[in-house]
Design an enzyme around this catalytic site. Structure first.
Site, PDB file in Angstrom:
ATOM      1  N   HIS A 271     -12.365 -55.164  25.272  1.00  0.00           N
ATOM      2  CA  HIS A 271     -13.433 -55.900  24.964  1.00  0.00           C
ATOM      3  C   HIS A 271     -13.497 -55.717  23.477  1.00  0.00           C
ATOM      4  O   HIS A 271     -13.819 -54.846  22.873  1.00  0.00           O
ATOM      5  CB  HIS A 271     -14.772 -55.329  25.526  1.00  0.00           C
ATOM      6  CG  HIS A 271     -16.101 -56.173  25.123  1.00  0.00           C
ATOM      7  ND1 HIS A 271     -16.557 -57.373  25.918  1.00  0.00           N
ATOM      8  CD2 HIS A 271     -17.032 -55.722  24.271  1.00  0.00           C
ATOM      9  CE1 HIS A 271     -17.416 -57.793  25.327  1.00  0.00           C
ATOM     10  NE2 HIS A 271     -17.980 -57.131  24.175  1.00  0.00           N
ATOM     11  N   ASP A 273     -15.409 -57.136  20.292  1.00  0.00           N
ATOM     12  CA  ASP A 273     -16.433 -57.723  19.637  1.00  0.00           C
ATOM     13  C   ASP A 273     -16.267 -58.704  18.525  1.00  0.00           C
ATOM     14  O   ASP A 273     -15.524 -58.142  17.509  1.00  0.00           O
ATOM     15  CB  ASP A 273     -17.691 -57.020  19.336  1.00  0.00           C
ATOM     16  CG  ASP A 273     -18.256 -56.427  20.782  1.00  0.00           C
ATOM     17  OD1 ASP A 273     -19.075 -57.296  21.468  1.00  0.00           O
ATOM     18  OD2 ASP A 273     -18.126 -55.287  21.110  1.00  0.00           O
ATOM     19  N   ASP A 383     -20.564 -58.155  28.675  1.00  0.00           N
ATOM     20  CA  ASP A 383     -21.461 -57.583  27.680  1.00  0.00           C
ATOM     21  C   ASP A 383     -22.706 -58.517  27.134  1.00  0.00           C
ATOM     22  O   ASP A 383     -23.496 -58.010  26.482  1.00  0.00           O
ATOM     23  CB  ASP A 383     -20.581 -57.195  26.473  1.00  0.00           C
ATOM     24  CG  ASP A 383     -21.166 -55.920  25.632  1.00  0.00           C
ATOM     25  OD1 ASP A 383     -22.174 -55.384  26.073  1.00  0.00           O
ATOM     26  OD2 ASP A 383     -21.055 -55.905  24.252  1.00  0.00           O
ATOM     27  N   HIS A 587     -22.009 -62.753  20.959  1.00  0.00           N
ATOM     28  CA  HIS A 587     -23.147 -62.020  21.592  1.00  0.00           C
ATOM     29  C   HIS A 587     -23.589 -60.760  20.648  1.00  0.00           C
ATOM     30  O   HIS A 587     -24.479 -60.218  21.162  1.00  0.00           O
ATOM     31  CB  HIS A 587     -23.008 -61.469  23.053  1.00  0.00           C
ATOM     32  CG  HIS A 587     -21.829 -60.677  23.263  1.00  0.00           C
ATOM     33  ND1 HIS A 587     -20.661 -61.043  23.702  1.00  0.00           N
ATOM     34  CD2 HIS A 587     -21.566 -59.226  22.841  1.00  0.00           C
ATOM     35  CE1 HIS A 587     -19.870 -59.798  23.833  1.00  0.00           C
ATOM     36  NE2 HIS A 587     -20.377 -58.868  23.249  1.00  0.00           N
TER      37      HIS A 587
HETATM   38 ZN   LIG Z   1     -19.736 -56.917  23.066  1.00  0.00          ZN
END
Ligand SMILES: [Zn+2]
Length: 1017
Positions: A271, A273, A383, A587
């Site tokens: 994951h 970001d 997430d 996000h």
């Molecule tokens: Zn995230």
């Protein structure tokens, strides 16, 4: 028998960590190390490789925050190491207690090609296997001095400057600041495979032993076996005894799982970001590092599968690392690298507008189709902070069948009752959904994680399988060879669930087949956490809101100008601007939870987007308005107003409806009255009466005041930018003292000051309107406070109705259940409506997402329903200056409003008319007669065919039947998916003597229509 349990468990832990693992790279020689510190922003590898290096030794301190240093490491494999696997091991100053979030390196060969990355738990470089001895080698390591945020020594979630963009980065100056890292190790080593395998055997069986219940026979068998294996290890000479120890463990590893064992589909993942505690550019580098690791791992592990979401990240890779990207495409062709997720980024879905969410799907799916020939069928949003209830329909309309997240496991109040279920949206579409019961998207395949998966899985009985994404995210470098070793051993092991590495699509197909009648969850997936993200970083949210509406106008007027005037349609600009806006819906950007650097940069980007889109709109409107000395008014809203049709223009006939002037009432109050509604403002600047004259009804409860600004302490227990904790309501300060209340032409101006902040509000009412407009300018210098605007209403409403993408949701205003109580802060887009039978009111806004609605019953028997807008917060982590400074936002109170009125006024407030000099009015390209049918997008088809594309939806929650009138000659109208591809069963409507196709829409149904015009655009 006397128990040796604790003794053996402790012995295993010590021998494994202090003797077996260190023996993997036991034979070591120092490497030659040199350094070059890059000035400013990161540079391409070719430039760095050609730079001047100077020698440094282990122990060297390097790396002011956000700088990049390049290490040149070189050496020679000794002749007597021939036949062995040789690895270099580098410790850049890693904190191995965390897998990422600090320094990382990307290893290049002298020709600039990429080898793999260096991460805290993945710090080796392959040199030779098997070595012939005598090889000389050189590698270049691009080392990023990313600071941890907060810095070491700073308190958890305390204000920090670590996330500020350093001034030196913008120039060519050398990096400024103290070095953050120390080079700890740089060695050439022999990799002892047998010892490494022993470490994995001990790790897996030890983890399994700890995960089994105390009463399980297998646990005690493993204890006994592990003790015998430890007896076989000579702690002075692990390499010589590793094989013997492994032989002791072999039968325990060969014992198969039980027939009914839970099945885990393990999927490699990282994951990443797209911005957060690092800027966008660093996210792009994290992608390159992680991808280099996983493609390298794939070379040596054919069964390894890795799922990567977020098309934007692969687009960066394509641009910045074409050779690495080519490797990704190879691995995708072989089925190891799996593009998943169907979206451009993993966006926030509460705040992202409906059309924008559709474009996330369009651009995500199109990228995967064009670049990889893959039609992705799953939504991958592990997430994101809650999921709005129009998503199921949008997913289906993009050909997405499955949805994966785990975030709802972060709920602080209620445990979600299912892990596998059908998620039903507001229109009735259902999507097969899975929440990995491991409650993580950064799995490591540890025994504890697998045991938690089995225990936690809510659907056991009817269902027997779950998905587990494994791999270190966010700079941890993704899955490691140790994780793959675990998966191999856990494929069929007594006492453990069965672990199989497979693509998400394979999991979903099997899970669906096993559990077709899974339970149903209707409506939004509300995250009982991170409620402050509806409000934090107002400028970022406004940038998104303005951009979404400007993109709509740019497409609409460009399409109209292309069809009517032959103006070239700005395909390239719109494609690029959409992708920029979609990127910033990530996000941690749109929710306001990134560092200062990210948000200041986003504000600059939104300003540029605004300027370019305004230019596109203006050029199209001027082309449409033609010559002439009059004024032409364009209406980009989906409803006619002021004599101008929706999506059309009209010559301005006289002045726009004037604002009414305030009149003193003799009691020191000022009255705004247009014959339809009457608002009274008192000497405190508060609205003390709001009368719907037609209904003969006072909207405010006796003695109450509306547009009451309220200040609360807002210091959550953690996650400052994310969280609004329920106790914030315990204390409140009403800002009910005005510095000045002034009658001005067309309104009432109210000035207030508190702390070092100032507010100026202008309250106004137009002739013919039922809406009190409140235009607010704030110079905001509070810290750790939230500002709310309260509207107590004399309405008995047991639910509120809030706009979401392509529709609205009803939520209880009461707190009967823990689920209702947990929704103390809710998301609304352009309106929030409350009402009782026959009468209602709405708050509309141009900037606000966070709202709360509370209720109380008064001594007089009436019910007060209080709607509040969350205007501003001031969290101090991760951006210590979040929301400081000046802001302007608008909202309005609409009296005697139905939900249909609220829909219309919400659009109207966000899509002002535009007046352009010229003399020619233009008819709308398309129109519908029914107010319930809202046209959301009018554009030319992305394939540049000149076809017109129209997206519309039913907005009132009922059935609608209408004709889509097309005002220009057309040949066919075909229904398509969101990607403008004909639906499989679509029957084209051919132009005959009718004005356009007749449409029947279910409540909240979304339709996309592709119109082939008779004359090319
Ligand atoms: Zn995230």
């Amino acid at each position: 028998m006397h128990s040796k349990q604790r003794l053996t468990e402790q012995r295993l832990a010590r021998v494994l960590s202090q003797r077996v693992r260190p023996a993997v790279h036991a034979r070591a020689l120092p490497l030659t190390v040199e350094i070059w510190n890059a000035p400013g922003e990161p540079v391409p590898a070719a430039q760095a490789i050609a730079a001047p290096y100077r020698p440094v030794a282990v122990g060297h301190r390097w790396g002011p925050a956000w700088s990049t240093s390049w290490f040149r490491i070189s050496g020679e494999v000794p002749a007597h190491w021939a036949g062995q696997r040789i690895e270099a091991v580098l410790d850049l100053g890693f904190d191995v207690t965390g897998p990422g979030f600090s320094t990382e390196g990307l290893v290049h060969r002298p020709d600039g090609s990429v080898v793999k990355a260096l991460n805290p738990r993945n710090a080796w470089i392959p040199v030779a296997d098997p070595a012939s001895g005598g090889e000389r080698f050189t590698y270049y390591v691009e080392a990023a001095a990313n600071p941890t945020v907060p810095l070491p020594g700073e308190a958890h979630h305390a204000p920090t400057r670590a996330g500020d963009r350093p001034a030196w980065l913008t120039g060519a100056a050398a990096a400024d600041g103290d070095p953050l890292y120390r080079l700890r190790r740089a060695e050439l080593t022999v990799f002892d495979r047998e010892v490494w395998e022993l470490a994995q055997d001990l790790d897996v069986l030890g983890e399994l032993m700890h995960a089994l219940p105390e009463g399980a026979e297998r646990r005690w068998q493993l204890l006994h076996t592990l003790e015998r294996a430890l007896d076989a290890v000579d702690v002075q000479d692990v390499p010589a005894t590793a094989a013997a120890a492994r032989a002791v463990l072999r039968p325990a590893l060969a014992a198969p799982a039980t027939a009914g064992a839970h099945r885990i589909s393990a999927v490699g993942h990282a994951h990443i970001d797209t911005a957060w505690l690092w800027p966008l550019r660093e996210a792009a580098r994290k992608v390159a590092r992680t991808v280099s690791n996983v493609t390298h791992l794939m070379d040596h592990h054919p069964g390894f599968r890795f799922a990567m979401s977020q098309a934007q990240q692969l687009a960066w890779l394509k641009e910045q690392h074409p050779a690495l990207y080519a490797r990704v495409r190879e691995k995708a062709a072989s089925g190891q690298f799996l593009p998943v997720g169907s979206l451009w980024v993993e966006p926030d879905t509460n705040i992202t507008g409906g059309e924008a969410f559709a474009r996330q799907l369009v651009h995500g799916k199109r990228f995967y189709a064009q670049e990889f020939g893959v039609e992705t069928e799953e939504l991958w949003l592990p997430d994101t902070f809650g999921y709005q209830a129009a998503m199921p329909q949008l997913l289906k309309l993009a050909g997405v069948r499955w949805f994966l997240t785990q975030k709802i496991s972060w709920n602080t109040t209620n445990k979600f009752p299912h892990h596998t279920f059908w998620w039903e949206g507001i229109d009735g579409t259902r999507i097969f959904t899975h929440f990995p019961p491991a409650d993580t998207y950064n799995g490591e395949l540890t025994g504890a994680e697998l045991a938690h998966t089995v225990r936690n899985f809510q659907d056991k009985g009817p269902a027997n399988r779950s998905l587990l994404p494994f791999g270190y995210g966010d700079g941890g470098g993704g899955p490691t060879r140790e994780m793959l070793a675990r998966a191999e051993r856990l494929a069929d092991l007594e006492g453990s669930p069965r672990v199989e590495i497979e693509p998400p699509a394979a999991f979903f197909a099997r899970a669906h087949a096993e559990y077709p009648d899974a339970p149903v969850w209707l409506g939004e997936l509300y995250l009982e956490f991170h409620r402050g993200t509806l409000t934090s970083q107002l400028r970022t949210k406004q940038g998104n809101r303005r951009s979404e509406h400007l993109l709509r106008e740019a497409e609409l007027w460009s399409a109209t100008a292309a069809v009517h005037r032959g103006l070239p349609y700005p395909y390239e600009a719109l494609d690029r601007l959409w992708k920029t806006v979609l990127l910033h819906q990530f996000h941690d950007i749109l929710p306001g939870s990134s560092i200062a650097w990210v948000h200041r940069q986003a504000e600059e980007t939104y300003a540029a987007v605004h300027a370019e889109l305004t230019g596109i709109v203006d050029a199209a409107q001027r082309a449409l308005a033609g010559p002439g000395d009059g004024t032409v008014v364009f209406n980009g809203a989906p409803h006619a107003r002021g004599g101008v049709p929706a999506f059309g223009s009209a010559p301005r006939a006289g002045e726009p409806a004037p604002e009414v002037d305030p009149v003193p009432d003799g009691d020191g109050r000022l009255v705004l009255d247009n014959g339809l509604v009457r608002f009274t403002v008192d000497a405190r600047g508060l609205v003390v009466s709001a009368v719907d004259l037609a209904a003969g009804r006072e909207a405010l409860p006796p003695g109450a005041a509306a547009n009451l600004l309220q200040l609360h302490q807002d210091f959550p227990n953690e996650y400052d930018a994310w969280d609004l904790d329920a106790f914030y309501r315990n204390t409140v300060r009403d800002l009910d003292v005005a510095d000045e209340v002034t009658a001005v032409p067309g309104g009432v101006e109210v000035r207030r000051s508190f702390g070092s902040s100032r507010i100026r509000q202008r309250l106004s009412l137009r002739e013919g309107a039922r809406r009190l407009d409140i235009d607010t300018e704030i110079d905001w210098h509070e810290r750790e406070r939230i500002l709310k605007a309260a509207f107590p209403l004399d309405v008995r409403a047991d639910h509120s109705t809030a706009e979401i993408p392509f529709g609205h949701v009803r939520r209880p205003t009461h707190t009967n259940t823990s689920w209702d109580a947990a929704r103390f802060e809710i998301c609304a887009h352009r309106f929030l409506h409350v009402g009782e039978r026959g009468w209602g009111a709405a708050l509309v806004n141009d900037s606000t997402y966070g709202h709360d609605v509370t209720r109380d019953v008064r001594p007089d028997g009436g019910t007060t329903t209080t709607v509040r807008l969350s205007l501003l917060r001031a969290p101090r982590f991760p951006d210590p200056d979040a929301d400081q400074g000046t802001h302007r936002l608008r909202y309005g109170l609409l009296l005697g409003a139905s939900v249909a009125d609220a829909v219309r006024e919400g659009y109207a407030l966000n899509l002002a008319e535009r007046a352009v000099p010229g003399g020619t009015a233009v008819a709308p390209l398309v129109s519908v007669a029914d107010d319930a049918v809202v046209i959301e997008a009018v554009k030319l088809a992305d394939d540049a065919s000149g076809d017109l594309v129209v997206r519309l939806y039913e907005a009132h929650g009922g059935r609608a039947r209408t004709t889509l009138a097309v005002s220009v000659p057309w040949r066919t109208v075909t229904e398509t998916d969101l990607l403008e591809r004909p639906l499989p069963d679509a029957e084209p409507v051919h132009a005959a003597d009718r004005p356009g196709p007749v449409l029947t829409l279910r409540p909240f149904e979304i339709r996309t229509l592709r119109i082939a015009l008779a004359t090319g655009a």
